[in-house]
Design an enzyme around this catalytic site. Structure first.
Site, PDB file in Angstrom:
ATOM      1  N   GLN A  19       0.797  -1.214   0.000  1.00  0.00           N
ATOM      2  CA  GLN A  19       0.000   0.000   0.000  1.00  0.00           C
ATOM      3  C   GLN A  19       0.840   1.279   0.000  1.00  0.00           C
ATOM      4  OE1 GLN A  19      -2.665  -1.715   3.330  1.00  0.00           O
ATOM      5  NE2 GLN A  19      -4.063  -0.467   2.127  1.00  0.00           N
ATOM      6  N   ARG A  76       3.755  -0.067  12.953  1.00  0.00           N
ATOM      7  CA  ARG A  76       3.491  -1.398  12.400  1.00  0.00           C
ATOM      8  C   ARG A  76       3.577  -1.320  10.877  1.00  0.00           C
ATOM      9  NH1 ARG A  76      -2.020  -4.047  11.072  1.00  0.00           N
ATOM     10  NH2 ARG A  76      -1.262  -6.069  10.393  1.00  0.00           N
ATOM     11  N   HIS A 120       1.109  -9.307   4.625  1.00  0.00           N
ATOM     12  CA  HIS A 120      -0.054  -8.431   4.474  1.00  0.00           C
ATOM     13  C   HIS A 120      -0.466  -8.470   2.996  1.00  0.00           C
ATOM     14  CE1 HIS A 120      -2.199  -4.789   6.439  1.00  0.00           C
ATOM     15  NE2 HIS A 120      -2.788  -4.987   5.274  1.00  0.00           N
ATOM     16  N   ASN A 165      -1.684 -10.814   8.480  1.00  0.00           N
ATOM     17  CA  ASN A 165      -2.687  -9.785   8.639  1.00  0.00           C
ATOM     18  C   ASN A 165      -4.009 -10.276   8.057  1.00  0.00           C
ATOM     19  OD1 ASN A 165      -3.577  -6.880   9.059  1.00  0.00           O
ATOM     20  ND2 ASN A 165      -4.066  -7.152   6.898  1.00  0.00           N
ATOM     21  N   GLU A 166      -5.027 -10.345   8.905  1.00  0.00           N
ATOM     22  CA  GLU A 166      -6.397 -10.592   8.454  1.00  0.00           C
ATOM     23  C   GLU A 166      -6.551 -11.750   7.470  1.00  0.00           C
ATOM     24  OE1 GLU A 166      -7.996  -6.974   6.868  1.00  0.00           O
ATOM     25  OE2 GLU A 166      -7.844  -5.910   8.757  1.00  0.00           O
ATOM     26  N   ASN A 294      -7.947  -6.156  14.207  1.00  0.00           N
ATOM     27  CA  ASN A 294      -8.233  -5.019  13.343  1.00  0.00           C
ATOM     28  C   ASN A 294      -9.744  -4.833  13.348  1.00  0.00           C
ATOM     29  OD1 ASN A 294      -5.539  -5.056  12.775  1.00  0.00           O
ATOM     30  ND2 ASN A 294      -5.751  -5.646  10.623  1.00  0.00           N
ATOM     31  N   TYR A 296     -13.140  -2.196  12.482  1.00  0.00           N
ATOM     32  CA  TYR A 296     -13.586  -0.992  11.780  1.00  0.00           C
ATOM     33  C   TYR A 296     -15.055  -0.649  11.991  1.00  0.00           C
ATOM     34  CZ  TYR A 296      -9.127  -0.787   9.350  1.00  0.00           C
ATOM     35  OH  TYR A 296      -7.793  -0.663   9.075  1.00  0.00           O
ATOM     36  N   GLU A 368      -5.208  -2.344  14.081  1.00  0.00           N
ATOM     37  CA  GLU A 368      -5.725  -1.362  13.118  1.00  0.00           C
ATOM     38  C   GLU A 368      -7.072  -0.868  13.575  1.00  0.00           C
ATOM     39  OE1 GLU A 368      -6.146  -2.671   9.038  1.00  0.00           O
ATOM     40  OE2 GLU A 368      -4.129  -3.503   9.022  1.00  0.00           O
TER      41      GLU A 368
HETATM   42  C1  PNW Z   1      -7.888  -3.790   6.319  1.00  0.00           C
HETATM   43  N1  PNW Z   1     -13.947  -5.808   5.053  1.00  0.00           N
HETATM   44  O1  PNW Z   1      -8.609  -4.317   5.238  1.00  0.00           O
HETATM   45  C2  PNW Z   1      -6.432  -3.974   5.917  1.00  0.00           C
HETATM   46  O2  PNW Z   1      -5.642  -4.609   6.886  1.00  0.00           O
HETATM   47  C3  PNW Z   1      -5.779  -2.717   5.430  1.00  0.00           C
HETATM   48  O3  PNW Z   1      -4.727  -3.054   4.562  1.00  0.00           O
HETATM   49  C4  PNW Z   1      -6.813  -1.823   4.785  1.00  0.00           C
HETATM   50  O4  PNW Z   1      -6.258  -0.722   4.133  1.00  0.00           O
HETATM   51  C5  PNW Z   1      -7.774  -1.392   5.885  1.00  0.00           C
HETATM   52  O5  PNW Z   1      -8.321  -2.498   6.565  1.00  0.00           O
HETATM   53  C6  PNW Z   1      -8.912  -0.515   5.376  1.00  0.00           C
HETATM   54  O6  PNW Z   1      -9.717  -1.212   4.482  1.00  0.00           O
HETATM   55  C7  PNW Z   1      -9.937  -4.644   5.256  1.00  0.00           C
HETATM   56  O7  PNW Z   1     -14.537  -5.891   3.953  1.00  0.00           O
HETATM   57  C8  PNW Z   1     -10.576  -4.759   4.036  1.00  0.00           C
HETATM   58  O8  PNW Z   1     -14.583  -6.049   6.123  1.00  0.00           O
HETATM   59  C9  PNW Z   1     -11.894  -5.135   3.959  1.00  0.00           C
HETATM   60  C10 PNW Z   1     -12.596  -5.413   5.126  1.00  0.00           C
HETATM   61  C11 PNW Z   1     -11.963  -5.307   6.351  1.00  0.00           C
HETATM   62  C12 PNW Z   1     -10.637  -4.926   6.419  1.00  0.00           C
END
Ligand code: PNW
Length: 462
Positions: A19, A76, A120, A165-166, A294, A296, A368
């Site tokens: 990224q 990180r 990642h 990562n994820e 992580n 959101y 995150e």
């Molecule tokens: C994470 N979803 O990605 C990643 O770890 C990062 O690289 C990314 O830039 C960041 O979150 C923001 O998107 C995700 O669909 C992508 O739930 C998609 C999802 C969750 C996390």
């Protein structure tokens, strides 16, 4: 009630190699699955790619100075596997080792602790072409070799490691709905990819703990999860919310903390869900020193009513929707980020509590958290009140969880700077620092200045 973050709380920010680095054909780097995905018509907005990105490869010293000016305690970042091993399996590429050595040394000279993610998402393309990537169990031995190279080269100075990562994103977005590289669309492949990702993680953990124990660091896995509230108080909706969290997070966390996939997944998927052998179970159980999270967003979950359509535009946020049999929806009162993700800070608190309970009080790091804001020009970006409010409210939610006994030890904001947001290209800005993609100049936004103050006061302004 105490209103404080713990004394040694880790305040950091995060990025990922593909990224931000750019220099995609320099220093001996070979293509990753993301280079190929970006070259595939229709996969990434406006055909954007990571060729230049933030040019961090050439500007890392400036970036570290910016981190220091913000008072970050930790940073990180991830290592690009196709830099270290261009073909994914051969000898290490010295130019790549040199680059990450310079970055790590620079961080330490500026008093910033490196937190390093091994994977990642930028898998060496040759591993995809020759072996079908994560669908192949041979990936375990390739990842083991790659991890060993990294521990050997950097482990004298890097004391905090994250294997993957994820993996949910790799499995569901990469092999289920095709929104991420390698772009596969399949109902079964996500479970196979996830299985091999988990085994690869566990192998890297064991290698570190046996061959590199003398380095004395910690190592764990980072999973992503959004929270789910039941739409109503009915037994069915509460079960749907729980099932949704199990298909999202427990899929990856139960094997590591309990030794196997959740019962509900086994029941619903039967043979479609791979099995761990007794030896594999031993290898994976207990294979994380901390719980990397992580986080959101949050959605409502309910038992699908007859004929109720599964909402496909939120599939990325749900994943494996048919298998879960959960209906997801939004509370109209929730505000949304530029990704369309709901802003629900109490969901952060409640997810932390859910993890604390289910996994018997683990050490947790939020590796995150952050948001994309609609920032059409530099001026609006620098005045990012919405992002500052986002950080503040989620940190408040986190502190609430700490007050209620959760062992949260750190928080990494996503992201240090605007960068390549995967299938959205440069069309989504997550940075606390603005990047002008013409001049590549970086400027801290007001959220970064607020975050710097929060660090200085150890969160007392929150
Ligand atoms: C994470 N979803 O990605 C990643 O770890 C990062 O690289 C990314 O830039 C960041 O979150 C923001 O998107 C995700 O669909 C992508 O739930 C998609 C999802 C969750 C996390």
């Amino acid at each position: 009630m105490s209103k404080e973050f713990p004394k040694n709380f880790v305040w950091g920010s995060a990025t990922a190699s593909y990224q931000i680095e750019g220099a995609s054909r320099e220093g001996g780097r070979a293509p990753s699955i993301w280079d190929a995905f970006c070259d595939t018509p229709g996969k990434v907005e406006e055909g954007h790619n990571g060729d230049v990105a933030c040019d961090h490869y050439h500007r890392f010293e400036e970036d570290v100075k910016m981190m220091q000016s913000l008072g970050l305690k930790a940073y990180r970042f991830s290592i690009a596997w196709p830099r270290i091993q261009p073909d994914g399996k051969g000898e290490a590429n010295q130019q790549a080792i040199d680059f990450y050595n310079r970055l790590i040394d620079c961080l330490l000279e500026h008093g910033i602790e490196p937190w390093v993610t091994l994977y990642h998402w930028d898998l060496p393309l040759s591993l995809q072409i020759e072996h079908d990537g994560w669908l192949n169990k041979d990936m375990v031995k390739y990842f083991e070799k790659y991890a060993r190279i990294c521990f050997e080269a950097f482990g004298d100075r890097v004391k905090n490691w994250i294997t993957l990562n994820e993996p949910w994103c790799s499995a569901v977005l990469g092999y289920g709905i095709g929104a991420h590289a390698p772009g596969r669309v399949s109902a079964d492949e996500p479970y196979i990819a996830a299985h091999h990702l988990l085994l690869s993680h566990a192998r890297a953990y064991r290698i570190y703990k046996t061959e590199f124990a003398h380095q004395g660091g910690t190592i764990g896995i980072t999973n992503n999860c959004d929270f789910r509230y039941p739409l109503t108080d009915s037994t069915e909706d509460r079960a749907a919310a729980e099932r949704s969290l199990e298909f999202f997070l427990a899929w990856f966390a139960d094997p590591v903390w309990k030794g196997d996939y959740p019962q509900v997944m086994r029941q619903r998927l039967g043979e479609r869900l791979p099995q761990f052998s007794p030896d594999e179970r031993k290898e994976i159980l207990g294979s994380s020193d901390f719980f990397g999270l992580n986080h959101y967003s949050t959605m409502m979950a309910s038992e699908p009513k007859e004929g109720q359509e599964q909402v496909s535009d939120i599939a990325g946020n749900g994943g494996m929707i048919d298998d879960q049999n959960v209906h997801l929806s939004n509370d109209p009162a929730w505000q949304k980020t530029h990704m369309g993700w709901n802003i629900v800070p109490e969901g952060c608190r409640d997810l932390l509590k859910w993890i604390d309970q289910r996994y018997d009080h683990p050490i947790i790091y939020i590796t995150e958290n952050g948001c994309a804001c609609d920032e059409p020009d530099k001026e609006s970006a620098l005045n990012d009140v919405m992002r500052k409010d986002f950080y503040e409210s989620y940190l408040r939610g986190s502190r609430n969880a700490i007050e209620q006994g959760v062992d949260l030890r750190g928080y990494f904001a996503w992201s240090l700077m605007d960068n390549f947001e995967w299938s959205f290209g440069y069309k989504r800005r997550f940075g606390m620092c603005y990047v002008d993609y013409e001049s590549l100049e970086r400027t801290p936004k007001s959220s970064a200045l607020w975050f710097a103050e929060a660090i200085k006061q150890n969160g007392e302004n929150i």
